[in-house]
Design a protein around this motif. Structure first.
Motif, PDB file in Angstrom:
ATOM      1  N   VAL A  99     -11.504 -24.877 -41.200  1.00  0.00           N
ATOM      2  CA  VAL A  99     -10.376 -25.219 -40.327  1.00  0.00           C
ATOM      3  C   VAL A  99     -10.903 -25.480 -38.915  1.00  0.00           C
ATOM      4  O   VAL A  99     -11.955 -24.975 -38.516  1.00  0.00           O
ATOM      5  CB  VAL A  99      -9.327 -24.080 -40.282  1.00  0.00           C
ATOM      6  N   ASN A 100     -10.161 -26.286 -38.177  1.00  0.00           N
ATOM      7  CA  ASN A 100     -10.503 -26.575 -36.784  1.00  0.00           C
ATOM      8  C   ASN A 100      -9.650 -25.699 -35.871  1.00  0.00           C
ATOM      9  O   ASN A 100      -8.415 -25.739 -35.945  1.00  0.00           O
ATOM     10  CB  ASN A 100     -10.264 -28.053 -36.472  1.00  0.00           C
ATOM     11  N   VAL A 101     -10.319 -24.918 -35.049  1.00  0.00           N
ATOM     12  CA  VAL A 101      -9.626 -24.003 -34.144  1.00  0.00           C
ATOM     13  C   VAL A 101     -10.312 -24.033 -32.784  1.00  0.00           C
ATOM     14  O   VAL A 101     -11.391 -24.604 -32.628  1.00  0.00           O
ATOM     15  CB  VAL A 101      -9.632 -22.550 -34.689  1.00  0.00           C
ATOM     16  N   VAL A 121     -14.553 -25.816 -17.463  1.00  0.00           N
ATOM     17  CA  VAL A 121     -14.087 -27.159 -17.817  1.00  0.00           C
ATOM     18  C   VAL A 121     -13.293 -27.081 -19.120  1.00  0.00           C
ATOM     19  O   VAL A 121     -12.268 -27.725 -19.290  1.00  0.00           O
ATOM     20  CB  VAL A 121     -15.277 -28.129 -17.947  1.00  0.00           C
ATOM     21  N   LEU A 122     -13.791 -26.266 -20.056  1.00  0.00           N
ATOM     22  CA  LEU A 122     -13.058 -25.964 -21.284  1.00  0.00           C
ATOM     23  C   LEU A 122     -12.720 -24.477 -21.273  1.00  0.00           C
ATOM     24  O   LEU A 122     -13.612 -23.639 -21.099  1.00  0.00           O
ATOM     25  CB  LEU A 122     -13.907 -26.287 -22.528  1.00  0.00           C
ATOM     26  N   ASN A 123     -11.446 -24.135 -21.440  1.00  0.00           N
ATOM     27  CA  ASN A 123     -11.053 -22.721 -21.492  1.00  0.00           C
ATOM     28  C   ASN A 123     -11.333 -22.111 -22.855  1.00  0.00           C
ATOM     29  O   ASN A 123     -11.432 -20.894 -22.994  1.00  0.00           O
ATOM     30  CB  ASN A 123      -9.574 -22.575 -21.152  1.00  0.00           C
ATOM     31  N   ALA A 124     -11.420 -22.970 -23.875  1.00  0.00           N
ATOM     32  CA  ALA A 124     -11.725 -22.520 -25.230  1.00  0.00           C
ATOM     33  C   ALA A 124     -12.611 -23.580 -25.876  1.00  0.00           C
ATOM     34  O   ALA A 124     -12.527 -24.762 -25.528  1.00  0.00           O
ATOM     35  CB  ALA A 124     -10.453 -22.302 -26.045  1.00  0.00           C
ATOM     36  N   LEU A 125     -13.462 -23.157 -26.807  1.00  0.00           N
ATOM     37  CA  LEU A 125     -14.402 -24.070 -27.439  1.00  0.00           C
ATOM     38  C   LEU A 125     -13.886 -24.517 -28.800  1.00  0.00           C
ATOM     39  O   LEU A 125     -13.666 -23.687 -29.683  1.00  0.00           O
ATOM     40  CB  LEU A 125     -15.762 -23.378 -27.609  1.00  0.00           C
ATOM     41  N   PRO A 126     -13.665 -25.823 -29.000  1.00  0.00           N
ATOM     42  CA  PRO A 126     -13.248 -26.310 -30.323  1.00  0.00           C
ATOM     43  C   PRO A 126     -14.390 -26.159 -31.335  1.00  0.00           C
ATOM     44  O   PRO A 126     -15.513 -26.603 -31.074  1.00  0.00           O
ATOM     45  CB  PRO A 126     -12.930 -27.790 -30.070  1.00  0.00           C
ATOM     46  N   VAL A 127     -14.102 -25.518 -32.455  1.00  0.00           N
ATOM     47  CA  VAL A 127     -15.118 -25.331 -33.498  1.00  0.00           C
ATOM     48  C   VAL A 127     -14.486 -25.556 -34.867  1.00  0.00           C
ATOM     49  O   VAL A 127     -13.262 -25.578 -35.013  1.00  0.00           O
ATOM     50  CB  VAL A 127     -15.738 -23.911 -33.456  1.00  0.00           C
ATOM     51  N   GLU A 128     -15.348 -25.713 -35.858  1.00  0.00           N
ATOM     52  CA  GLU A 128     -14.921 -25.741 -37.254  1.00  0.00           C
ATOM     53  C   GLU A 128     -15.543 -24.530 -37.929  1.00  0.00           C
ATOM     54  O   GLU A 128     -16.751 -24.299 -37.809  1.00  0.00           O
ATOM     55  CB  GLU A 128     -15.375 -27.035 -37.938  1.00  0.00           C
ATOM     56  N   ALA A 129     -14.732 -23.750 -38.607  1.00  0.00           N
ATOM     57  CA  ALA A 129     -15.224 -22.521 -39.226  1.00  0.00           C
ATOM     58  C   ALA A 129     -14.443 -22.248 -40.503  1.00  0.00           C
ATOM     59  O   ALA A 129     -13.339 -22.763 -40.700  1.00  0.00           O
ATOM     60  CB  ALA A 129     -15.081 -21.336 -38.267  1.00  0.00           C
ATOM     61  N   GLU A 130     -15.031 -21.417 -41.359  1.00  0.00           N
ATOM     62  CA  GLU A 130     -14.323 -21.015 -42.567  1.00  0.00           C
ATOM     63  C   GLU A 130     -13.117 -20.169 -42.167  1.00  0.00           C
ATOM     64  O   GLU A 130     -13.202 -19.320 -41.274  1.00  0.00           O
ATOM     65  CB  GLU A 130     -15.254 -20.214 -43.478  1.00  0.00           C
ATOM     66  N   ILE A 156     -24.397 -23.407 -26.463  1.00  0.00           N
ATOM     67  CA  ILE A 156     -23.726 -22.172 -26.878  1.00  0.00           C
ATOM     68  C   ILE A 156     -24.137 -21.818 -28.304  1.00  0.00           C
ATOM     69  O   ILE A 156     -24.058 -22.641 -29.218  1.00  0.00           O
ATOM     70  CB  ILE A 156     -22.198 -22.335 -26.797  1.00  0.00           C
ATOM     71  N   GLN A 157     -24.593 -20.590 -28.463  1.00  0.00           N
ATOM     72  CA  GLN A 157     -25.004 -20.129 -29.792  1.00  0.00           C
ATOM     73  C   GLN A 157     -23.766 -19.746 -30.606  1.00  0.00           C
ATOM     74  O   GLN A 157     -22.965 -18.916 -30.184  1.00  0.00           O
ATOM     75  CB  GLN A 157     -25.942 -18.925 -29.676  1.00  0.00           C
ATOM     76  N   LEU A 158     -23.635 -20.385 -31.770  1.00  0.00           N
ATOM     77  CA  LEU A 158     -22.473 -20.143 -32.631  1.00  0.00           C
ATOM     78  C   LEU A 158     -22.859 -19.259 -33.808  1.00  0.00           C
ATOM     79  O   LEU A 158     -24.008 -19.289 -34.266  1.00  0.00           O
ATOM     80  CB  LEU A 158     -21.924 -21.472 -33.155  1.00  0.00           C
ATOM     81  N   PRO A 159     -21.913 -18.477 -34.329  1.00  0.00           N
ATOM     82  CA  PRO A 159     -22.191 -17.676 -35.522  1.00  0.00           C
ATOM     83  C   PRO A 159     -22.515 -18.581 -36.715  1.00  0.00           C
ATOM     84  O   PRO A 159     -22.127 -19.759 -36.754  1.00  0.00           O
ATOM     85  CB  PRO A 159     -20.875 -16.918 -35.761  1.00  0.00           C
ATOM     86  N   GLU A 167     -18.092 -32.941 -28.833  1.00  0.00           N
ATOM     87  CA  GLU A 167     -19.399 -33.570 -28.615  1.00  0.00           C
ATOM     88  C   GLU A 167     -20.401 -32.556 -28.075  1.00  0.00           C
ATOM     89  O   GLU A 167     -20.061 -31.722 -27.238  1.00  0.00           O
ATOM     90  CB  GLU A 167     -19.270 -34.735 -27.613  1.00  0.00           C
ATOM     91  N   GLU A 168     -21.648 -32.653 -28.550  1.00  0.00           N
ATOM     92  CA  GLU A 168     -22.677 -31.693 -28.132  1.00  0.00           C
ATOM     93  C   GLU A 168     -22.888 -31.687 -26.623  1.00  0.00           C
ATOM     94  O   GLU A 168     -23.189 -30.659 -26.029  1.00  0.00           O
ATOM     95  CB  GLU A 168     -24.002 -32.001 -28.830  1.00  0.00           C
ATOM     96  N   ASP A 169     -22.750 -32.864 -25.991  1.00  0.00           N
ATOM     97  CA  ASP A 169     -23.010 -32.963 -24.553  1.00  0.00           C
ATOM     98  C   ASP A 169     -21.767 -32.708 -23.705  1.00  0.00           C
ATOM     99  O   ASP A 169     -21.788 -32.933 -22.490  1.00  0.00           O
ATOM    100  CB  ASP A 169     -23.588 -34.350 -24.221  1.00  0.00           C
ATOM    101  N   ALA A 170     -20.688 -32.261 -24.325  1.00  0.00           N
ATOM    102  CA  ALA A 170     -19.483 -31.941 -23.559  1.00  0.00           C
ATOM    103  C   ALA A 170     -19.764 -30.774 -22.621  1.00  0.00           C
ATOM    104  O   ALA A 170     -20.372 -29.770 -23.008  1.00  0.00           O
ATOM    105  CB  ALA A 170     -18.332 -31.596 -24.497  1.00  0.00           C
ATOM    106  N   VAL A 171     -19.336 -30.910 -21.362  1.00  0.00           N
ATOM    107  CA  VAL A 171     -19.535 -29.839 -20.378  1.00  0.00           C
ATOM    108  C   VAL A 171     -18.496 -28.745 -20.617  1.00  0.00           C
ATOM    109  O   VAL A 171     -17.291 -29.022 -20.660  1.00  0.00           O
ATOM    110  CB  VAL A 171     -19.426 -30.383 -18.941  1.00  0.00           C
ATOM    111  N   VAL A 172     -18.962 -27.518 -20.779  1.00  0.00           N
ATOM    112  CA  VAL A 172     -18.074 -26.385 -21.010  1.00  0.00           C
ATOM    113  C   VAL A 172     -17.838 -25.606 -19.714  1.00  0.00           C
ATOM    114  O   VAL A 172     -16.711 -25.252 -19.373  1.00  0.00           O
ATOM    115  CB  VAL A 172     -18.660 -25.452 -22.093  1.00  0.00           C
TER     116      VAL A 172
END
Length: 201
Positions: A99-101, A121-130, A156-159, A167-172
């Motif tokens: 799911v995308n959260v 710049v981003l208050n939350a990080l969009p990710v795809e996870a189980e 950012i290190q993700l689990p 996008e990988e180069d998006a400024v967080v």
């Protein structure tokens, strides 16, 4: 992420009047949707839902009159003044499904000295996870960062099992230079007086 069990009821009354009656009973109207099926309208206990939603992207094991499904919150409406929950949209999920959260970002450490400002710049990080393994948050170190420095999504290190949904180069995060403070009227008067004295001498 642990599952939170909530028991509710299938909702058969609709409209603003019905919603007000539901809220008077300390309950919350909600709708469950996803997987191409028709939306299912339910009523949930307000206190249990309030506690569950303290965890971002909480996985809820819902049982409403025999309707048993796993869901995650997708949209939460709150009263703008009092803050209580008015309505919730819940998304159907299955074990193993991706799911995308959006996951909250927590910062660690201190910026380099100088009074610079850290901008999210981003208050939350969009990710795809189980669906059953959504991280509650991601941590980012800002230790020693200076004006002009930034943190990109790829930094950012993700689990394990979680991938970026942006996008990988998006400024967080980025560090902004401290703004020089405007002099006060009193300071300006003192400077003018000092300049006048210097001119007379």
């Amino acid at each position: 992420m642990a599952e939170v069990k909530i028991s509710g009821e299938i909702r058969k009354e609709f409209g603003k009047g019905a919603a007000r009656r539901i809220r008077r009973d300390s309950k919350v109207p909600a709708v469950v949707y996803g997987h191409g099926g028709d939306p299912v309208h339910v009523t949930l206990p307000g206190h249990d839902l309030f506690l569950a939603l303290k965890t971002p992207n909480v996985l809820i094991s819902l049982n409403a009159d025999g309707f048993k499904e796993l869901v995650i919150p997708k949209a939460v409406q709150r009263d703008p003044l009092k803050g209580f929950i008015e309505h919730v949209d819940l998304l159907l999920v299955k074990r193993g499904e991706k799911v995308n959260v959006e996951v909250p970002i927590h910062t660690e450490g201190e910026l380099a000295p100088g009074g610079n400002l850290l901008e999210h710049v981003l208050n939350a990080l969009p990710v795809e996870a189980e669906a059953t393994h959504i991280p509650e948050s991601v941590s980012v170190s800002v230790e020693g960062l200076e004006a002009g420095d930034s943190v990109l999504a790829k930094d950012i290190q993700l689990p394990k099992g979680t991938t970026l949904g942006v996008e990988e180069d998006a400024v967080v995060l980025q560090v902004l230079a401290a703004q020089a403070e405007e002099p006060t009227a009193e300071e300006e008067a003192e400077e003018a007086e000092a300049a006048a004295e210097a001119a007379e001498s």
